[in-house]
Each structure stands twice: as C-alpha cells, then as structure tokens.
Design a protein around this motif. Structure first.
Motif, PDB file in Angstrom:
ATOM      1  N   ALA A 128      -8.416  20.447  30.388  1.00 25.76           N
ATOM      2  CA  ALA A 128      -7.708  20.648  31.899  1.00 25.76           C
ATOM      3  C   ALA A 128      -6.525  19.437  31.889  1.00 25.76           C
ATOM      4  CB  ALA A 128      -8.559  20.757  33.043  1.00 25.76           C
ATOM      5  N   SER A 129      -5.431  19.824  32.308  1.00 20.96           N
ATOM      6  CA  SER A 129      -4.392  18.868  32.647  1.00 20.96           C
ATOM      7  C   SER A 129      -4.727  17.920  33.737  1.00 20.96           C
ATOM      8  CB  SER A 129      -3.168  19.445  32.927  1.00 20.96           C
ATOM      9  OG  SER A 129      -2.721  20.185  31.900  1.00 20.96           O
ATOM     10  N   GLY A 130      -4.400  16.646  33.301  1.00 21.53           N
ATOM     11  CA  GLY A 130      -4.816  15.756  34.566  1.00 21.53           C
ATOM     12  C   GLY A 130      -4.610  14.269  33.978  1.00 21.53           C
ATOM     13  N   TYR A 187      -6.841  10.962  33.053  1.00 25.14           N
ATOM     14  CA  TYR A 187      -8.347  10.621  32.451  1.00 25.14           C
ATOM     15  C   TYR A 187      -8.235   9.176  32.455  1.00 25.14           C
ATOM     16  CZ  TYR A 187      -8.819  15.554  31.342  1.00 25.14           C
ATOM     17  OH  TYR A 187      -8.893  16.818  31.330  1.00 25.14           O
ATOM     18  N   THR A 217      -2.481  10.141  30.890  1.00 18.20           N
ATOM     19  CA  THR A 217      -2.130  11.402  31.598  1.00 18.20           C
ATOM     20  C   THR A 217      -2.154  12.578  30.519  1.00 18.20           C
ATOM     21  OG1 THR A 217      -0.837  10.350  33.168  1.00 18.20           O
ATOM     22  CG2 THR A 217      -0.386  12.821  32.872  1.00 18.20           C
ATOM     23  N   ALA A 250      -3.444  19.986  28.979  1.00 20.14           N
ATOM     24  CA  ALA A 250      -4.503  21.044  28.499  1.00 20.14           C
ATOM     25  C   ALA A 250      -4.051  21.566  27.065  1.00 20.14           C
ATOM     26  CB  ALA A 250      -4.742  22.123  29.453  1.00 20.14           C
ATOM     27  N   LEU A 256     -12.143  12.859  33.322  1.00 24.87           N
ATOM     28  CA  LEU A 256     -11.196  13.327  34.173  1.00 24.87           C
ATOM     29  C   LEU A 256     -11.287  12.538  35.569  1.00 24.87           C
ATOM     30  CD1 LEU A 256      -8.907  15.099  34.918  1.00 24.87           C
ATOM     31  CD2 LEU A 256     -10.409  16.978  35.472  1.00 24.87           C
ATOM     32  N   THR A 274      -8.392  12.846  37.914  1.00 21.60           N
ATOM     33  CA  THR A 274      -7.429  13.585  38.917  1.00 21.60           C
ATOM     34  C   THR A 274      -6.787  14.823  38.334  1.00 21.60           C
ATOM     35  OG1 THR A 274      -7.012  11.617  40.172  1.00 21.60           O
ATOM     36  CG2 THR A 274      -5.586  13.529  40.468  1.00 21.60           C
ATOM     37  N   LYS A 275      -6.953  16.039  38.510  1.00 16.70           N
ATOM     38  CA  LYS A 275      -6.332  17.304  37.961  1.00 16.70           C
ATOM     39  C   LYS A 275      -4.831  17.009  38.426  1.00 16.70           C
ATOM     40  CE  LYS A 275      -9.839  20.809  37.004  1.00 16.70           C
ATOM     41  NZ  LYS A 275      -9.916  22.088  37.365  1.00 16.70           N
ATOM     42  N   THR A 276      -3.997  17.466  37.355  1.00 16.53           N
ATOM     43  CA  THR A 276      -2.653  17.522  37.995  1.00 16.53           C
ATOM     44  C   THR A 276      -2.480  18.969  38.273  1.00 16.53           C
ATOM     45  OG1 THR A 276      -2.297  17.981  35.615  1.00 16.53           O
ATOM     46  CG2 THR A 276      -1.778  15.707  36.333  1.00 16.53           C
ATOM     47  N   GLN A 292      -0.902  22.658  38.309  1.00 15.91           N
ATOM     48  CA  GLN A 292      -0.678  23.543  37.320  1.00 15.91           C
ATOM     49  C   GLN A 292       0.024  24.928  37.912  1.00 15.91           C
ATOM     50  OE1 GLN A 292      -4.365  24.283  35.024  1.00 15.91           O
ATOM     51  NE2 GLN A 292      -4.658  22.047  34.698  1.00 15.91           N
TER      52      GLN A 292
END
Length: 56
Positions: A13-15, A17, A30, A33, A49, A51-53, A55
C-alpha cells in the motif's frame, strides 16, 4: 501491531514507512504500492506502515 516488510518485498500500500532500527527509529521512506521496498538505511531489519497516503 502492523505487519512488517523486508527490503525487496513488494510494497502492499502507498504510504510512509518507518524503519525499525534501534537508532531512534527516525528513518522514513515514502513508497508507492507495487514496486519493492528500498534497502534499509540503518541497522534495522524491517519497514512498517506508519501512514497511508491518499489514493485515487
């Protein structure tokens, strides 16, 4: 506790890390995904992870 990922594994998942290094844990990456996680910048062993960014 959130899952942990090793360098070279696919980013799920994009975020943002964080490295789990014992040097204060202030190493961040950063990631988007799909590609793989980068090498760790410290003596840690995994990324997790924080914080998720956003999407679309």
């Amino acid at each position: 506790m959130p899952p942990r990922y090793r360098a070279g594994q696919q980013v799920p998942a994009s975020g943002i890390y964080q490295c789990d290094c014992a040097e204060g844990g202030h190493q961040w990456s950063t990631d988007v995904a799909g590609p793989t996680f980068p090498p760790l910048p410290c003596s840690g062993s995994t990324w997790r992870l924080r914080t998720k960014t956003h999407q679309q």
